[in-house]
Design a protein around this motif. Structure first.
Motif, PDB file in Angstrom:
ATOM      1  N   SER A  42       0.815  -1.114   0.028  1.00 43.75           N
ATOM      2  CA  SER A  42      -0.068   0.053  -0.313  1.00 43.75           C
ATOM      3  C   SER A  42       0.851   1.212  -0.043  1.00 43.75           C
ATOM      4  N   SER A  43       2.056   1.068   0.738  1.00 48.14           N
ATOM      5  CA  SER A  43       2.914   2.438   0.714  1.00 48.14           C
ATOM      6  C   SER A  43       3.967   2.734  -0.435  1.00 48.14           C
ATOM      7  N   GLU A  44       4.570   1.473  -0.982  1.00 46.44           N
ATOM      8  CA  GLU A  44       5.407   1.383  -1.994  1.00 46.44           C
ATOM      9  C   GLU A  44       4.874   0.950  -3.644  1.00 46.44           C
ATOM     10  N   GLY A  45       3.606   0.317  -3.479  1.00 42.52           N
ATOM     11  CA  GLY A  45       3.399  -0.040  -4.782  1.00 42.52           C
ATOM     12  C   GLY A  45       3.754  -1.412  -5.128  1.00 42.52           C
ATOM     13  N   PHE A  46       3.242  -2.170  -6.072  1.00 42.27           N
ATOM     14  CA  PHE A  46       3.615  -3.402  -6.343  1.00 42.27           C
ATOM     15  C   PHE A  46       4.999  -3.510  -6.847  1.00 42.27           C
ATOM     16  N   ALA A  47       5.429  -2.584  -7.811  1.00 40.83           N
ATOM     17  CA  ALA A  47       6.953  -2.592  -8.324  1.00 40.83           C
ATOM     18  C   ALA A  47       7.922  -2.346  -7.113  1.00 40.83           C
ATOM     19  N   GLY A  48       7.472  -1.401  -6.253  1.00 42.95           N
ATOM     20  CA  GLY A  48       8.411  -1.023  -5.312  1.00 42.95           C
ATOM     21  C   GLY A  48       8.530  -2.130  -4.138  1.00 42.95           C
ATOM     22  N   VAL A  49       8.169  -2.996  -4.184  1.00 47.34           N
ATOM     23  CA  VAL A  49       8.171  -4.100  -3.132  1.00 47.34           C
ATOM     24  C   VAL A  49       9.030  -5.364  -3.536  1.00 47.34           C
ATOM     25  N   SER A  50       9.977  -5.786  -2.484  1.00 42.09           N
ATOM     26  CA  SER A  50      10.622  -7.039  -3.294  1.00 42.09           C
ATOM     27  C   SER A  50      10.594  -7.968  -2.106  1.00 42.09           C
ATOM     28  N   MET A  51      10.758  -9.223  -2.511  1.00 42.73           N
ATOM     29  CA  MET A  51      10.475 -10.231  -1.304  1.00 42.73           C
ATOM     30  C   MET A  51      11.614 -10.245  -0.257  1.00 42.73           C
ATOM     31  N   ASP A  52      13.069  -9.777  -0.782  1.00 44.04           N
ATOM     32  CA  ASP A  52      13.891  -9.506   0.332  1.00 44.04           C
ATOM     33  C   ASP A  52      13.303  -8.463   1.412  1.00 44.04           C
ATOM     34  N   GLN A  53      12.593  -7.210   0.821  1.00 41.07           N
ATOM     35  CA  GLN A  53      12.266  -6.258   1.495  1.00 41.07           C
ATOM     36  C   GLN A  53      10.897  -6.804   2.470  1.00 41.07           C
ATOM     37  N   THR A  54      10.260  -7.362   2.038  1.00 40.40           N
ATOM     38  CA  THR A  54       9.119  -8.120   2.782  1.00 40.40           C
ATOM     39  C   THR A  54       9.632  -9.103   3.869  1.00 40.40           C
ATOM     40  N   ALA A  55      10.609  -9.929   3.607  1.00 42.51           N
ATOM     41  CA  ALA A  55      11.247 -10.790   4.691  1.00 42.51           C
ATOM     42  C   ALA A  55      11.677  -9.853   5.908  1.00 42.51           C
ATOM     43  N   ALA A  56      12.260  -8.733   5.330  1.00 40.68           N
ATOM     44  CA  ALA A  56      13.158  -8.228   6.331  1.00 40.68           C
ATOM     45  C   ALA A  56      11.903  -7.291   7.412  1.00 40.68           C
ATOM     46  N   ALA A  57      11.082  -7.015   6.663  1.00 35.93           N
ATOM     47  CA  ALA A  57       9.996  -6.196   7.478  1.00 35.93           C
ATOM     48  C   ALA A  57       9.129  -7.264   8.447  1.00 35.93           C
ATOM     49  N   ALA A  58       9.090  -8.551   8.124  1.00 35.55           N
ATOM     50  CA  ALA A  58       8.734  -9.494   8.816  1.00 35.55           C
ATOM     51  C   ALA A  58       9.458 -10.136   9.722  1.00 35.55           C
ATOM     52  N   GLY A  59      10.710  -9.993   9.739  1.00 35.74           N
ATOM     53  CA  GLY A  59      11.617 -10.789  10.443  1.00 35.74           C
ATOM     54  C   GLY A  59      11.694 -12.305  10.248  1.00 35.74           C
TER      55      GLY A  59
END
Length: 221
Positions: A42-59
């Motif tokens: 919702s904040s970065e858009g689909f293109a702006g989100v990576s699986m690495d970024q998601t993993a880091a945010a989720a711990g």
């Protein structure tokens, strides 16, 4: 990632099957990934989100994200569905034999407006309207969000119609009309940044008006 089921050795008891697709090993990690994905998309858009970024945010590790969701498209679809279910769980649409139809429609109307007026939903809707979003992504969003909600509501309307409370020749069209009434001009103004979420009393009047108009069209006399 599909787990392999070990073959039983001769004379030995077969090993317990590993968790298959769709059966996560750790529900806590899955929930953390979805929560992170909802915020990031919702904040970065689909293109702006990576699986690495998601993993880091989720711990969690990137491998854990892939093991639960496979790819970014599947993660996006799951995040949209999770957001809808957060505000509009399945039991909201269950037929209530002892509950007044009008009250159930009001409850659904309030839940729906809370969903579409949330910061995440407005950001995602704006993303879908952007020129740099391809049709495939829009279709994924539509199927996981609006289409799922409309189908669940149409099923509830059918159950009410089968009990003789409603007279609806086209259930899908009626479901679409109801949510359009609940959105009204108010949601369009919010999408354009022309107004904030209304106070509770004004929102109640807005939803009640939509419910009454819907019942005027389809309530069995």
């Amino acid at each position: 990632m599909v787990s392999r089921v070990p073959s039983a050795s001769r004379g030995k008891v077969a090993a317990k099957p590993a968790s298959g697709p769709g059966r996560p090993k750790d529900l806590g990690k899955r929930a953390a990934i979805l929560e992170a994905a909802k915020k990031l998309f919702s904040s970065e858009g689909f293109a702006g989100v990576s699986m690495d970024q998601t993993a880091a945010a989720a711990g969690v590790s990137k491998l854990t994200v892939y093991s639960h969701f496979g790819d970014k498209e599947a993660l996006f679809t799951a995040a949209v569905l999770a957001k809808c279910q957060e505000f509009m769980p399945d039991d909201l649409f269950q037929p209530q034999p002892d509950g007044p139809l009008r009250e159930q429609l009001r409850a659904i109307g309030h839940a729906f407006f809370a969903l579409i007026s949330s910061d995440e939903a407005i950001s995602t809707h704006r993303m879908m309207l952007a020129g740099n979003v391809d049709d495939h992504l829009r279709e994924m969003f539509w199927q996981a969000g609006p289409q799922r909600t409309c189908a669940a509501f149409a099923a509830m309307l059918k159950a009410r119609a089968d009990r003789g409370e409603l007279d609806i020749p086209d259930l899908e069209r009626a479901a679409q009309q109801f949510f359009t009434l609940i959105k009204g001009e108010l949601h369009a103004r919010m999408m354009c940044g022309l107004c904030q979420r209304p106070v509770r009393s004004d929102l109640g009047a807005h939803i009640d008006a939509g419910v009454e108009l819907f019942l005027r069209a389809y309530e069995r006399r």
